[in-house]
Scaffold this motif. Structure first.
Motif, short mmCIF file in Angstrom:
data_model
loop_
_atom_site.label_atom_id
_atom_site.label_comp_id
_atom_site.label_asym_id
_atom_site.label_seq_id
_atom_site.Cartn_x
_atom_site.Cartn_y
_atom_site.Cartn_z
N ILE A 8 0.83 -1.21 0.00
CA ILE A 8 0.00 0.00 0.00
C ILE A 8 0.86 1.26 0.00
N LEU A 9 1.94 1.25 0.79
CA LEU A 9 2.82 2.42 0.84
C LEU A 9 3.45 2.73 -0.51
N GLU A 10 3.60 1.70 -1.33
CA GLU A 10 4.17 1.90 -2.68
C GLU A 10 3.13 2.38 -3.68
N ASN A 11 1.84 2.17 -3.37
CA ASN A 11 0.82 2.37 -4.40
C ASN A 11 -0.29 3.36 -4.07
N ASP A 12 -0.44 3.73 -2.82
CA ASP A 12 -1.47 4.70 -2.46
C ASP A 12 -1.14 6.07 -3.05
N TYR A 13 -2.15 6.80 -3.48
CA TYR A 13 -1.94 8.09 -4.15
C TYR A 13 -1.07 9.04 -3.34
N TRP A 14 -1.41 9.20 -2.05
CA TRP A 14 -0.69 10.19 -1.24
C TRP A 14 0.74 9.78 -1.02
N MET A 15 0.99 8.45 -1.03
CA MET A 15 2.37 7.98 -0.87
C MET A 15 3.15 8.15 -2.18
N SER A 71 -9.66 -2.49 11.29
CA SER A 71 -8.36 -3.13 11.17
C SER A 71 -7.27 -2.17 11.62
N PRO A 72 -6.40 -2.62 12.52
CA PRO A 72 -5.26 -1.77 12.93
C PRO A 72 -4.41 -1.37 11.73
N LEU A 73 -4.26 -2.27 10.76
CA LEU A 73 -3.48 -1.97 9.56
C LEU A 73 -4.11 -0.82 8.79
N MET A 74 -5.44 -0.90 8.55
CA MET A 74 -6.11 0.15 7.80
C MET A 74 -6.09 1.48 8.56
N ARG A 75 -6.18 1.41 9.88
CA ARG A 75 -6.10 2.63 10.69
C ARG A 75 -4.72 3.26 10.55
N SER A 76 -3.70 2.42 10.54
CA SER A 76 -2.33 2.91 10.39
C SER A 76 -2.14 3.57 9.02
N ILE A 77 -2.65 2.91 7.97
CA ILE A 77 -2.54 3.47 6.61
C ILE A 77 -3.30 4.79 6.53
N HIS A 78 -4.49 4.83 7.11
CA HIS A 78 -5.28 6.06 7.10
C HIS A 78 -4.51 7.19 7.79
N ASN A 79 -3.92 6.89 8.95
CA ASN A 79 -3.19 7.92 9.69
C ASN A 79 -1.97 8.41 8.92
N THR A 80 -1.29 7.49 8.23
CA THR A 80 -0.13 7.89 7.41
C THR A 80 -0.57 8.79 6.28
N GLU A 95 -3.27 10.58 6.16
CA GLU A 95 -3.76 11.83 6.73
C GLU A 95 -2.60 12.78 7.05
N SER A 96 -1.52 12.26 7.59
CA SER A 96 -0.37 13.11 7.93
C SER A 96 0.26 13.71 6.68
#
Length: 202
Positions: free
Chosen positions: A58-65, A116-125, A127-128
């Motif tokens: 996800i970190l490689e492919n999410d738009y904001w990342m 999901s803790p994973l999805m919450r972590s991705i959301h927070n990343t 968001e930041s």
């Protein structure tokens, strides 16, 4: 070291393949290892857990990342006259990116449907990272006459919802056919107009 990196790449690509073709529910250790053609133990050795492997994808492919470094470079090179143009570019690119990436569409659906803790972590990343670019607009809206962060929230949410809705229920939304180039252009134009109106009102 090269073998390790090659194996990690195979595993990340296997995750992407499963998400695109089968969805998140089929992300199982055994399934990923089979597609990557590696021993399942290597997932734990190189990533620690399934969640961390999925997070790497996800970190490689999410738009904001994906666009974070590109956007920072735009700022350094002063490619935009002001924050208005930059914000418009960011939001229009988000629409283009999200409408073309099935795995990211499924990611958002997964985020919305499971705790999901994973999805919450991705959301927070995510968001930041978004905060960094909203801060560009803050000085223009300092008097509080216009709450641009609320407008940005509606625009980002609207982009996600419009694309996901048409994905599952046909191409039309509010009489605009998002399966056509003219329909997509109408949405892109509206994003620019809304941001522009906010800046003028402030």
């Amino acid at each position: 070291m090269k073998d390790k990196e090659n194996t990690k790449r195979k595993l990340v690509l296997a995750v992407g393949k499963i998400i695109k073709e089968e969805g998140f529910t089929n992300l199982k250790i055994s399934r990923i290892a089979k597609i990557a053609e590696v021993d399942r133990k290597l997932i734990y050795r190189y990533f620690g857990s399934l969640d961390y492997l999925v997070e790497a994808y996800i970190l490689e492919n999410d738009y904001w990342m994906v666009f974070r470094d590109q956007m920072k470079e735009m700022l350094l090179n002063k490619e935009f006259a002001g924050s208005e143009d930059m914000i418009i570019e960011i939001l229009q690119n988000q629409f283009k990116f999200f409408s073309s990436q099935k795995d990211m569409q499924r990611l958002i659906l997964w985020e919305l449907s499971v705790k999901s803790p994973l999805m919450r972590s991705i959301h927070n990343t995510r968001e930041s990272m978004g905060q960094e670019f909203l801060e560009l607009a803050d000085p223009h809206f300092a008097d509080g006459k216009v709450n641009f962060r609320a407008i940005a929230a509606l625009l980002v949410g609207g982009i996600y919802y419009t694309i996901l809705h048409t994905l599952n229920n046909g191409g039309n939304f509010a009489g605009i056919d998002l399966n056509t180039e003219s329909g997509k252009e109408n949405i892109l134009k509206a994003i620019g107009q809304i941001v522009g109106w906010a800046y003028k009102e402030a």
